[in-house]
Design an enzyme around this catalytic site. Structure first.
Site, PDB file in Angstrom:
ATOM      1  N   HIS A 180     -13.140 -26.654   5.523  1.00  0.00           N
ATOM      2  CA  HIS A 180     -13.210 -25.203   5.332  1.00  0.00           C
ATOM      3  C   HIS A 180     -14.287 -24.751   4.357  1.00  0.00           C
ATOM      4  O   HIS A 180     -14.338 -23.567   4.025  1.00  0.00           O
ATOM      5  CB  HIS A 180     -11.863 -24.670   4.844  1.00  0.00           C
ATOM      6  CG  HIS A 180     -10.832 -24.546   5.922  1.00  0.00           C
ATOM      7  ND1 HIS A 180     -10.755 -23.458   6.765  1.00  0.00           N
ATOM      8  CD2 HIS A 180      -9.848 -25.384   6.298  1.00  0.00           C
ATOM      9  CE1 HIS A 180      -9.751 -23.632   7.606  1.00  0.00           C
ATOM     10  NE2 HIS A 180      -9.179 -24.788   7.348  1.00  0.00           N
TER      11      HIS A 180
ATOM     12  N   LYS B  67     -11.569  -9.282  -0.101  1.00  0.00           N
ATOM     13  CA  LYS B  67     -11.493 -10.746   0.038  1.00  0.00           C
ATOM     14  C   LYS B  67     -11.422 -11.346  -1.357  1.00  0.00           C
ATOM     15  O   LYS B  67     -11.472 -10.613  -2.345  1.00  0.00           O
ATOM     16  CB  LYS B  67     -12.686 -11.296   0.814  1.00  0.00           C
ATOM     17  CG  LYS B  67     -14.047 -10.850   0.298  1.00  0.00           C
ATOM     18  CD  LYS B  67     -15.170 -11.347   1.205  1.00  0.00           C
ATOM     19  CE  LYS B  67     -15.233 -10.560   2.506  1.00  0.00           C
ATOM     20  NZ  LYS B  67     -15.149 -11.368   3.707  1.00  0.00           N
ATOM     21  N   ARG B  68     -11.258 -12.663  -1.433  1.00  0.00           N
ATOM     22  CA  ARG B  68     -11.266 -13.298  -2.747  1.00  0.00           C
ATOM     23  C   ARG B  68     -12.516 -12.899  -3.527  1.00  0.00           C
ATOM     24  O   ARG B  68     -13.586 -12.759  -2.948  1.00  0.00           O
ATOM     25  CB  ARG B  68     -11.286 -14.820  -2.589  1.00  0.00           C
ATOM     26  CG  ARG B  68      -9.947 -15.480  -2.596  1.00  0.00           C
ATOM     27  CD  ARG B  68     -10.065 -16.993  -2.642  1.00  0.00           C
ATOM     28  NE  ARG B  68     -11.005 -17.538  -1.681  1.00  0.00           N
ATOM     29  CZ  ARG B  68     -12.029 -18.315  -2.017  1.00  0.00           C
ATOM     30  NH1 ARG B  68     -12.282 -18.610  -3.281  1.00  0.00           N
ATOM     31  NH2 ARG B  68     -12.831 -18.809  -1.086  1.00  0.00           N
TER      32      ARG B  68
ATOM     33  N   LYS C 284     -19.335 -14.558  -2.241  1.00  0.00           N
ATOM     34  CA  LYS C 284     -18.957 -13.446  -1.355  1.00  0.00           C
ATOM     35  C   LYS C 284     -19.695 -12.155  -1.736  1.00  0.00           C
ATOM     36  O   LYS C 284     -19.635 -11.164  -1.033  1.00  0.00           O
ATOM     37  CB  LYS C 284     -17.438 -13.256  -1.369  1.00  0.00           C
ATOM     38  CG  LYS C 284     -16.711 -14.443  -0.718  1.00  0.00           C
ATOM     39  CD  LYS C 284     -15.213 -14.257  -0.719  1.00  0.00           C
ATOM     40  CE  LYS C 284     -14.480 -15.474  -0.180  1.00  0.00           C
ATOM     41  NZ  LYS C 284     -14.595 -15.637   1.277  1.00  0.00           N
TER      42      LYS C 284
ATOM     43  N   THR D 109     -12.141 -14.730   8.445  1.00  0.00           N
ATOM     44  CA  THR D 109     -11.280 -14.167   9.496  1.00  0.00           C
ATOM     45  C   THR D 109     -11.074 -12.679   9.264  1.00  0.00           C
ATOM     46  O   THR D 109     -10.745 -11.946  10.187  1.00  0.00           O
ATOM     47  CB  THR D 109      -9.914 -14.874   9.557  1.00  0.00           C
ATOM     48  OG1 THR D 109      -9.317 -14.868   8.257  1.00  0.00           O
ATOM     49  CG2 THR D 109     -10.052 -16.291  10.066  1.00  0.00           C
TER      50      THR D 109
ATOM     51  N   LYS E 161     -10.678  -9.393  11.937  1.00  0.00           N
ATOM     52  CA  LYS E 161      -9.609  -8.382  11.883  1.00  0.00           C
ATOM     53  C   LYS E 161     -10.200  -6.978  11.868  1.00  0.00           C
ATOM     54  O   LYS E 161      -9.710  -6.069  12.555  1.00  0.00           O
ATOM     55  CB  LYS E 161      -8.738  -8.610  10.640  1.00  0.00           C
ATOM     56  CG  LYS E 161      -7.939  -9.899  10.692  1.00  0.00           C
ATOM     57  CD  LYS E 161      -7.454 -10.330   9.303  1.00  0.00           C
ATOM     58  CE  LYS E 161      -6.973 -11.774   9.343  1.00  0.00           C
ATOM     59  NZ  LYS E 161      -6.852 -12.378   8.026  1.00  0.00           N
TER      60      LYS E 161
END
Length: 822
Positions: A345, A536-537, A542, A644, A648
């Site tokens: 991952h 998100k985290r 990110k 993911t 969504k």
């Protein structure tokens, strides 16, 4: 005199069944003084419908004896269960009617349920989606993990800072789980290994009991209910009586607490899980003693390792085969490799697990011995293929010798598995050509791709019923189990009525979520503004920082020319920072500081608002995603394995602004790159910049708006009481930013301008939305699991419907025979 019932006993006794039509509703309400009571009553009622199918499913598996799939994951981020169960069992309308006739509000009851605190982010949520798909596809599948008594943490934002509080998600009990003490297992730790004539013996161990709790996982409208089994640690005895008797009460309590806390040591569920798998393998319809030969083990058992966290399952299976079942090493190793498969991952080096040899030597001495033996066989093979290549031996060893000796868990997973996959095409290619290139060169057939997916049951039917119903009206309801049918929506891209209806559903969702934001954050929200969402985290890769720099840029533009046209935006950012991750916490502090300035500036008014969503979790995602106009997926190219959340948002009618990273690449392929807002460096550009050397200061000097933003942060414009507050952030951005925020800044700003321009044309915006929804078929977890099943696990999905509980037992035998013939 009868003992008064506890609240929990009342909840178990009172059922919503039969309430409809009963005249004296007031009588039924006696003893109910909290919404929580009604929630538990409804949950127990729905659970009653679930349990009969659950038992039937296990009976069916016993009769059919299919190959069973075991999905091992450190996290299962399940969220709430009630509504999802009602949808999958087809009970939602009946329950809605019953609750309505009681004069209650279903949404209020659903809000009483705690999110199951069993995960953190994408990896755990993916595992939850996979369980849903495995049940929907009729696979005999089990999820195995840890029953965390406390979730990751509840995030509070206080004075702009993240503060962690215990997530006591079990404080009211959990109506969806069933304790299974009859399957409690001993798990051994510590001790030493003795060599005897009969082989190695692990002796003088300390025993902890692994207590299983089972949660039913219903498939969609097929009567299949699979099982998620989570382990909790228990002391063999409540107290060490010898210590207690001599007055050492404190030590006795400490011993008990140590055992209860061992569930935090992630080896517990791996070891207990493998013992449980062996027990189930041996249990057959033929009865005791069942299977005694292990030749068929890989034909009846498939174990998927969800990242490296369950890696110790590999030496544990070897220990069982060699030490307990007395198989020879070569046979045991062949069976083990044919049983396991591994999903990677991450490509970030710091995220790849490495366990200190010293720790394993103390905690699991026999397992370490087995790992050494696995490594020796592996290195002997490498040495034979690449004689005198010591560098290759070093790079491919399971044991890293630099500094503190460590076991490389990713290498253990690769060597001990017959299949290794990444979770998006670009990610899988990076694994093969960069991260694990030596292993891929050695066994290229082992490496494959399985692009992630999401379950449309939760991420459309549950969270966005308005859009789900609208889609069903134009293409029918079959898309719920075959998301590829959404491509039929392309026929309606130019349909004025459909465009209007899609736009209205989005606006209704925005109004509803805007009201939630106003209530929770006391900020007036403009529901016609663009809802620009980045949830998100919190992590440097990110790039929430890039988003923050854009917010400040927009703010500066408004301040510079208050009368100029500006497309109003509500920027929503949310996510948790790991408690020990200083930079991530500073990023949150910067965003909240910028929000304070922007939201209180009268010059800005309602043109720009910034909200930091506190305690982002599954149930909050179900609210924000359907209301989103613009989805931020802006990681540095080559760093996000898949994502993911991006899927969504796409399914729920948000447009994506993003880099060519993770699954964004495949989203662009499916929808057409022109239907996403793609910006920034590609993977090859990042590699080229790394070769040349990334010079942040050069971008600062040549981009005036970037210079202005950084000068404001550096000078304390957003932290006047502490001008140096964000010094760590500015130092990082200028001196050691691995994720190259400045390099993509200019292109990101220009791309955001394209976003604003299109948003001013609602019809064309909605057309692009429809094209995106129509292209999401590939990103169903049903498709992902079908690929795992046929290409990794060696099983076939089935649409056979298990007979419901009201049919005779013979119906199960008949269906089992039908499955065997397929």
């Amino acid at each position: 005199m009868a003992k008064p019932l506890t609240d929990q006993e009342k909840r178990k006794q009172i059922s919503i069944r039969g309430i409809v039509g009963v005249e004296n509703v007031a009588e039924l309400k006696k003893g109910f003084n909290r919404h929580l009571d009604y929630y538990f009553a409804l949950a127990h009622t729905v659970r009653d419908h679930l349990v009969g199918r659950w038992i039937r499913t296990q009976q069916f598996y016993y009769e059919a004896d299919p190959k069973r799939v075991y999905y091992l994951s450190l996290e299962f981020y399940m969220g709430r269960t009630l509504q999802n169960t009602m949808i999958n069992l087809g009970l939602q309308n009946a329950c809605d009617e019953a609750i309505y006739q009681l004069g209650l509000d279903m949404e209020e009851l659903e809000e009483m349920e705690e999110d199951a605190g069993l995960g953190n982010g994408g990896l755990g949520r993916l595992a939850a989606c996979f369980l849903d798909s495995m049940a929907t596809l009729g696979l005999a599948a089990y999820g195995y993990g840890i029953r965390y008594e406390y979730g990751i943490f509840n995030q509070k934002i206080r004075d702009g800072w993240q503060v962690e509080e215990a997530d006591d998600w079990l404080r009211h009990g959990n109506p969806w789980e069933k304790a299974r003490p009859e399957y409690m297992l001993p798990v051994h730790f510590y001790g030493r290994v003795e060599e005897t004539r009969d082989g190695s013996k692990w002796v003088d161990t300390q025993v902890v009991l692994a207590m299983p709790y089972d949660t039913p996982i219903p498939g969609y409208m097929n009567n299949t209910v699979n099982t998620m089994r989570l382990w909790s640690a228990r002391a063999p005895n409540d107290f060490n009586l010898r210590d207690f008797n001599v007055g050492d009460y404190i030590q006795a309590v400490l011993d008990r607490n140590l055992a209860e806390n061992i569930s935090r040591i992630i080896v517990l569920y791996r070891i207990s899980t493998l013992q449980d798998i062996i027990r189930r393998f041996k249990t057959t319809k033929k009865g005791s003693p069942g299977r005694t030969s292990f030749e068929s083990f890989p034909d009846k058992v498939a174990v998927q390792l969800n990242d490296t966290h369950p890696a110790m399952a590999i030496p544990e299976l070897m220990r069982i085969f060699v030490d307990i079942e007395k198989l020879d090493w070569d046979t045991a190793w062949d069976l083990t490799r044919r049983t396991f498969a591994y999903t990677n991952h991450t490509v970030l080096p710091e995220a790849l697990e490495r366990w200190p040899v010293e720790l394993l030597e103390t905690l699991l001495p026999r397992h370490l011995q087995i790992i050494y033996q696995i490594n020796q066989v592996h290195l002997d093979r490498i040495a034979a293929l690449y004689p005198d290549d010591m560098d290759k031996l070093r790079k491919m060893s399971l044991i890293e010798e630099d500094g503190c000796k460590r076991v490389n868990m990713a290498h253990l997973c690769i060597v001990g598995s017959h299949a290794v996959n990444g979770v998006a095409e670009i990610h899988s290619n990076i694994i093969k050509t960069q991260v694990f290139r030596d292993f891929s060169d050695l066994e290229p057939e082992k490496f494959q791709n399985k692009t992630n997916g999401i379950t449309p049951r939760r991420w459309l039917l549950l969270c966005n019923p308005g859009l789900a119903e609208l889609i069903a009206e134009v293409i029918g309801e079959d898309y719920v189990k075959d998301l590829s049918q959404l491509e039929k929506l392309n026929d309606f891209v130019d349909d004025a009525a459909f465009i209007r209806d899609v736009s209205k559903v989005k606006q209704d969702n925005k109004v509803k979520f805007g009201q939630y934001l106003e209530k929770e954050y006391r900020v007036k929200i403009n529901p016609s503004s663009m809802f620009d969402v980045h949830v998100k985290r919190i992590h440097e890769y990110k790039r929430q920082l890039l988003n923050c720099l854009h917010i400040i840029t927009m703010y500066n533009r408004i301040r510079k020319n208050p009368t100029a046209p500006f497309v109003p935006r509500t920027v929503i950012i949310g996510g948790k920072a790991a408690p020990g991750y200083h930079m991530a916490k500073m990023i949150i502090r910067l965003i909240t500081s910028v929000a304070d300035v922007v939201n209180n500036d009268p010059v800005v008014g309602n043109k720009l608002k910034v909200i930091y969503l506190e305690n982002y979790r599954v149930s909050l995602a179900e609210k924000v995603i359907p209301a989103t106009d613009l989805s931020e997926q802006i990681s540095t190219a080559g760093t996000e394995a898949s994502g993911t959340g991006n899927m969504k948002f796409m399914l729920n009618g948000a447009l994506t602004i993003g880099t060519m990273d993770g699954a964004n690449v495949e989203m662009a392929e499916e929808a057409g790159e022109e239907n996403l807002f793609i910006f920034g460096m590609r993977v090859e550009d990042v590699a080229e910049l790394d070769k040349k050397g990334y010079d942040a200061m050069s971008y600062y000097k040549k981009i005036p708006e970037l210079k202005q933003v950084m000068d404001q942060i550096t000078s304390g414009f957003f932290s006047p009481r502490n001008p140096d507050l964000f010094k760590d952030i500015t130092n990082m951005l200028f001196k050691y930013d691995r994720f190259k925020v400045f390099a993509d800044f200019e292109d990101y700003i220009k791309c955001q301008e394209k976003v604003s321009k299109l948003y001013q044309n609602p019809k064309e915006w909605t057309k692009m939305v429809i094209r995106n929804i129509a292209a999401t078929g590939k990103f169903s977890s049903d498709r992902t699991i079908t690929e795992y099943a046929t290409e990794v696990w060696g099983v076939e999905p089935t649409d056979l419907k298990i007979p419901p509980p009201n049919e005779p037992r013979e119906a199960i035998e008949e269906t089992a025979r039908a499955l065997k013939k397929m």
